[in-house]
Each structure stands twice: as C-alpha cells, then as structure tokens.
Write an enzyme that holds these catalytic residues in place. Structure first.
Site, PDB file in Angstrom:
ATOM      1  N   GLY A  10       0.832  -1.203   0.000  1.00  0.00           N
ATOM      2  CA  GLY A  10       0.000   0.000   0.000  1.00  0.00           C
ATOM      3  C   GLY A  10       0.861   1.246   0.000  1.00  0.00           C
ATOM      4  O   GLY A  10       2.098   1.185   0.067  1.00  0.00           O
ATOM      5  N   LEU A  12       1.329   3.704   2.286  1.00  0.00           N
ATOM      6  CA  LEU A  12       2.188   3.884   3.455  1.00  0.00           C
ATOM      7  C   LEU A  12       3.102   2.677   3.651  1.00  0.00           C
ATOM      8  O   LEU A  12       4.295   2.833   3.952  1.00  0.00           O
ATOM      9  CB  LEU A  12       1.330   4.097   4.715  1.00  0.00           C
ATOM     10  CG  LEU A  12       2.098   4.304   6.021  1.00  0.00           C
ATOM     11  CD1 LEU A  12       3.004   5.534   5.947  1.00  0.00           C
ATOM     12  CD2 LEU A  12       1.130   4.440   7.202  1.00  0.00           C
ATOM     13  N   ALA A  60      -5.383  -2.179   5.553  1.00  0.00           N
ATOM     14  CA  ALA A  60      -6.717  -1.668   5.897  1.00  0.00           C
ATOM     15  C   ALA A  60      -7.544  -1.628   4.623  1.00  0.00           C
ATOM     16  O   ALA A  60      -6.992  -1.619   3.518  1.00  0.00           O
ATOM     17  CB  ALA A  60      -6.611  -0.267   6.495  1.00  0.00           C
ATOM     18  N   TYR A 125     -16.397   3.584   7.552  1.00  0.00           N
ATOM     19  CA  TYR A 125     -14.931   3.492   7.553  1.00  0.00           C
ATOM     20  C   TYR A 125     -14.374   3.985   8.893  1.00  0.00           C
ATOM     21  O   TYR A 125     -13.586   3.283   9.546  1.00  0.00           O
ATOM     22  CB  TYR A 125     -14.361   4.307   6.389  1.00  0.00           C
ATOM     23  CG  TYR A 125     -12.859   4.490   6.428  1.00  0.00           C
ATOM     24  CD1 TYR A 125     -12.008   3.438   6.109  1.00  0.00           C
ATOM     25  CD2 TYR A 125     -12.295   5.717   6.785  1.00  0.00           C
ATOM     26  CE1 TYR A 125     -10.620   3.610   6.161  1.00  0.00           C
ATOM     27  CE2 TYR A 125     -10.930   5.900   6.829  1.00  0.00           C
ATOM     28  CZ  TYR A 125     -10.093   4.842   6.517  1.00  0.00           C
ATOM     29  OH  TYR A 125      -8.732   5.010   6.568  1.00  0.00           O
TER      30      TYR A 125
HETATM   31  N1  LIG Z   1      -5.099   7.221   2.548  1.00  0.00           N
HETATM   32  C1  LIG Z   1      -5.382   8.151   3.457  1.00  0.00           C
HETATM   33  O1  LIG Z   1      -5.642   9.309   3.137  1.00  0.00           O
HETATM   34  C2  LIG Z   1      -5.372   7.791   4.925  1.00  0.00           C
HETATM   35  C3  LIG Z   1      -5.732   8.790   5.839  1.00  0.00           C
HETATM   36  C4  LIG Z   1      -5.696   8.479   7.200  1.00  0.00           C
HETATM   37  C5  LIG Z   1      -5.309   7.216   7.621  1.00  0.00           C
HETATM   38  N2  LIG Z   1      -5.005   6.265   6.692  1.00  0.00           N
HETATM   39  C6  LIG Z   1      -4.634   4.937   7.192  1.00  0.00           C
HETATM   40  O2  LIG Z   1      -3.284   4.686   6.823  1.00  0.00           O
HETATM   41  C7  LIG Z   1      -3.088   3.288   6.617  1.00  0.00           C
HETATM   42  C8  LIG Z   1      -2.414   3.064   5.273  1.00  0.00           C
HETATM   43  O3  LIG Z   1      -3.266   3.618   4.269  1.00  0.00           O
HETATM   44  P1  LIG Z   1      -2.795   3.732   2.750  1.00  0.00           P
HETATM   45  O4  LIG Z   1      -3.136   5.088   2.290  1.00  0.00           O
HETATM   46  O5  LIG Z   1      -1.408   3.213   2.616  1.00  0.00           O
HETATM   47  O6  LIG Z   1      -3.837   2.718   2.103  1.00  0.00           O
HETATM   48  P2  LIG Z   1      -3.668   1.723   0.868  1.00  0.00           P
HETATM   49  O7  LIG Z   1      -2.735   2.280  -0.130  1.00  0.00           O
HETATM   50  O8  LIG Z   1      -5.074   1.395   0.476  1.00  0.00           O
HETATM   51  O9  LIG Z   1      -2.977   0.459   1.529  1.00  0.00           O
HETATM   52  C9  LIG Z   1      -3.692  -0.480   2.277  1.00  0.00           C
HETATM   53  C10 LIG Z   1      -3.155  -1.836   1.921  1.00  0.00           C
HETATM   54  O10 LIG Z   1      -3.858  -2.813   2.701  1.00  0.00           O
HETATM   55  C11 LIG Z   1      -4.061  -3.929   1.880  1.00  0.00           C
HETATM   56  N3  LIG Z   1      -5.166  -4.751   2.356  1.00  0.00           N
HETATM   57  C12 LIG Z   1      -6.504  -4.531   2.251  1.00  0.00           C
HETATM   58  N4  LIG Z   1      -7.174  -5.564   2.797  1.00  0.00           N
HETATM   59  C13 LIG Z   1      -6.250  -6.445   3.263  1.00  0.00           C
HETATM   60  C14 LIG Z   1      -6.318  -7.694   3.912  1.00  0.00           C
HETATM   61  N5  LIG Z   1      -7.502  -8.259   4.198  1.00  0.00           N
HETATM   62  N6  LIG Z   1      -5.168  -8.316   4.222  1.00  0.00           N
HETATM   63  C15 LIG Z   1      -3.975  -7.765   3.933  1.00  0.00           C
HETATM   64  N7  LIG Z   1      -3.832  -6.577   3.300  1.00  0.00           N
HETATM   65  C16 LIG Z   1      -4.973  -5.925   2.984  1.00  0.00           C
HETATM   66  C17 LIG Z   1      -4.340  -3.364   0.507  1.00  0.00           C
HETATM   67  O11 LIG Z   1      -4.077  -4.344  -0.473  1.00  0.00           O
HETATM   68  P3  LIG Z   1      -5.079  -4.521  -1.737  1.00  0.00           P
HETATM   69  O12 LIG Z   1      -5.157  -3.168  -2.366  1.00  0.00           O
HETATM   70  O13 LIG Z   1      -4.405  -5.551  -2.537  1.00  0.00           O
HETATM   71  O14 LIG Z   1      -6.392  -4.957  -1.130  1.00  0.00           O
HETATM   72  C18 LIG Z   1      -3.358  -2.202   0.440  1.00  0.00           C
HETATM   73  O15 LIG Z   1      -2.133  -2.594  -0.115  1.00  0.00           O
HETATM   74  C19 LIG Z   1      -4.461   2.642   6.769  1.00  0.00           C
HETATM   75  O16 LIG Z   1      -4.594   2.146   8.089  1.00  0.00           O
HETATM   76  C20 LIG Z   1      -5.421   3.789   6.581  1.00  0.00           C
HETATM   77  O17 LIG Z   1      -6.635   3.563   7.262  1.00  0.00           O
HETATM   78  C21 LIG Z   1      -5.006   6.530   5.359  1.00  0.00           C
END
Ligand SMILES: NC(=O)c1ccc[n+]([C@@H]2O[C@H](COP(=O)([O-])OP(=O)(O)OC[C@H]3O[C@@H](n4cnc5c(N)ncnc54)[C@H](OP(=O)(O)O)[C@@H]3O)[C@@H](O)[C@H]2O)c1
Length: 281
Positions: A10, A12, A60, A125
């Site tokens: 992902g 992060l 996530a 969410y």
């Molecule tokens: N993006 C934002 O603006 C934001 C803001 C605040 C907090 N956050 C938090 O920051 C963290 C990282 O977010 P990010 O932006 O890096 O999100 P991201 O790019 O969507 O990365 C999340 C990763 O989790 C994987 N995933 C989903 N379901 C899964 C499962 N059942 N088992 C294992 N892996 C799984 C996804 O893989 P697939 O795509 O292959 O399913 C994806 O690679 C999360 O906790 C998110 O809630 C994000």
C-alpha cells in the site's frame, strides 16, 4: 530490529518498508497476497513463527465510500483483523504499531483535534477504524494520520496532477480542512515510535492546515501550472454527492509528539514540492 509490515504494497506500507530497510532493519514485507489479515490462523502463524520485534500494521480497507455499502468487509478488515494482530503480537512478544485515521472524529470541533478528544466517527470506515484502535489495546502504538500522499498508490496529489494536465478548470471543496501527510516523511518517525515501543495514540501528520481547494492550488502551482485554474466549491455542491460523509475539520494536533519532546514533521509544502518533482521527473 526485525519488522513485519502488513499491507506492505500500500501507499504507506511501501514507504515503511523503505524506511526500515534504509535503517538496516530486517524487514518482512507482507502484502495482501502474502498475508490476508482477516485470516486469523495466518496472522497468528505469521507472528508466532517470525516473532518480529515490531509489527507495523498498515493493511486496511481504505475505500471510504465503498465501506458504506459493505460494512461487514470494513469491520472484518479494519477492526476484527486488528484483534488477530494484537493477539498474535501478545503471543510473540512483538510490539504492535497500528495505523489509524482522522476519520474517527466528526469534524465539528473548531480547534485541531488532540489525541484526547473524544472520537465520534461519521461513517462506516471511521467507525471500523475506531474499532481497530480499541482492538489494538493500550500497549500498542496507535498512529493517527490524515490526507495521506505518497509516491506509490493513488492519492489526491496524483489526482490533482493528472486533472490539471487534462483540464482547464478544476473544482475542489473549500469547507474541509486537514493536514496533508506524506508517507516518506511519516515512515521514519513511525519506525522510531515502534522501536521505542511507545504506547498510546500519536497524531502524526505534516504541518500546515489547508482546505482541499488550497491543497490543490499548491499542487498545481508546484507543477508550474496556473493555480487560478482551481476554484472553490462547497461539499454540498459535489455532484454526485459522495456516499460517505467527511469530517469538515480533520486537523490533527500532533500533541503527543509536541508535548513529548519529539520532532514534528515539516510543513506539508516541503514534501509536496519534492513529490511533485519526483512524479513529473
Ligand atoms: N489514505 C489516506 O488518506 C489515509 C488517511 C488516514 C489514515 N489512513 C490509514 O493509513 C493506513 C495506510 O493507508 P494507505 O493510504 O497506505 O492505504 P492503501 O494504499 O489502500 O494500503 C492499504 C493496503 O492494505 C491492503 N489490504 C486490504 N485488505 C487487506 C487484507 N484483508 N489483508 C492484507 N492486506 C490488505 C491493501 O491491499 P489490496 O489493495 O491488494 O487490497 C493495500 O495494499 C491505513 O490504516 C489507513 O486507514 C489513510
């Protein structure tokens, strides 16, 4: 140290892996195909076999609008999976670093939110992510961040870059404010919090509060285009309206870092310019 990173592919997760590797850690990069965090047996087996010093739980389901129509998937991925992670970490003696979100707040407060303000999520969410915080437990490091931008994956900075190259005029909301946060800046600090085994909630964002409209103008200007192409609109004017409500005030006061004597991350414009340069080559 030995570090297990979930959601390693992902946005992060990629930069956590990079930061830990650069620091000389032994990194187990577990992407979704390698470790499905909703599979309790797999999570417990991974943790008790590998016994990492730290697990940074980046996995996530982050599709905020889609969570509204599939709450069970949101609860399973964002809340119950953290129960498996916390249980596995307890059994393995691993310190859990859990990543959470500004969406745990309703956004109605005038001032920035501290770690001790009371969460009240607006949508599925945010509710599921708050469930994850509860499951992580008091010993875990909980990192809440907001408006995440990184080189890998999709985010608002990349969307603005793409749209501003294709269109003459863009509209972004001017009534939602937050701290844009860049994964390359956050990752070394998140690693340090895990290494120190610091328990409790930490707000970790870049500094500088802006609306999405102001953020889009910064991105457009940084790309050498005319920021006047971006015009402000209200959330109520978004067509079609989005299924999930967003907090109007997403600004996270990094109080635990600030008052705990830890360095705050740069103003968001510093990593923004760096990332725009990288993406435009
Ligand atoms: N993006 C934002 O603006 C934001 C803001 C605040 C907090 N956050 C938090 O920051 C963290 C990282 O977010 P990010 O932006 O890096 O999100 P991201 O790019 O969507 O990365 C999340 C990763 O989790 C994987 N995933 C989903 N379901 C899964 C499962 N059942 N088992 C294992 N892996 C799984 C996804 O893989 P697939 O795509 O292959 O399913 C994806 O690679 C999360 O906790 C998110 O809630 C994000």
């Amino acid at each position: 140290m030995n570090v297990l990173v979930t959601g390693a592919n992902g946005q992060l997760g990629r930069d956590i892996v990079a930061a830990c590797t650069a620091a000389g850690d032994e990194v187990i990069a577990a992407d979704h195909t390698r470790l499905d965090v909703t599979d309790r047996d797999s999570v417990l087996a991974a943790l008790t076999t590998l016994r990492p010093d730290v697990a940074v739980h980046c996995a996530a389901w982050t599709a905020v609008d889609a969570c509204e129509s599939d709450p069970d998937r949101a609860w399973a991925t964002n809340a119950l999976a953290v129960r498996w992670m916390a249980d596995g970490c307890r059994r393995a003696g691993t310190h859990l670093v859990h990543i959470s979100t500004d969406y745990v707040f309703n956004g109605e407060q005038e001032e920035p939110y501290t770690e001790w303000d009371v969460p009240d999520p607006l949508g599925v969410y945010g509710r599921s992510k708050l469930g994850g915080e509860i499951e992580a437990g008091p010993d875990a490091t909980i990192v809440r961040t907001s408006w995440v931008c990184g080189e890998h994956g999709s985010n608002m900075l990349k969307t603005v870059l793409r749209l501003s190259a294709e269109m003459d005029s863009l509209a972004f909301v001017d009534d939602q404010r937050g701290h844009p946060s860049f994964t390359a800046d956050m990752a070394p600090l998140i690693r340090q919090l895990g290494l120190d085994r610091r328990p409790g909630i930490h707000h970790v964002t870049n500094q500088g509060a802006v609306s999405w409209y102001e953020f889009a103008r910064e991105v457009v200007a940084s790309a050498g285009r005319d920021p006047e192409m971006v015009r402000p609109i209200a959330t109520a004017d978004l067509q079609p309206p989005r299924p999930a409500p967003r907090p109007a005030n997403s600004v996270l006061d990094n109080a635990a870092l600030r008052l705990g004597g830890l360095p705050l991350l740069d103003d968001f414009r510093v990593p923004l310019h760096r990332l725009v340069r990288t993406l435009l080559g």
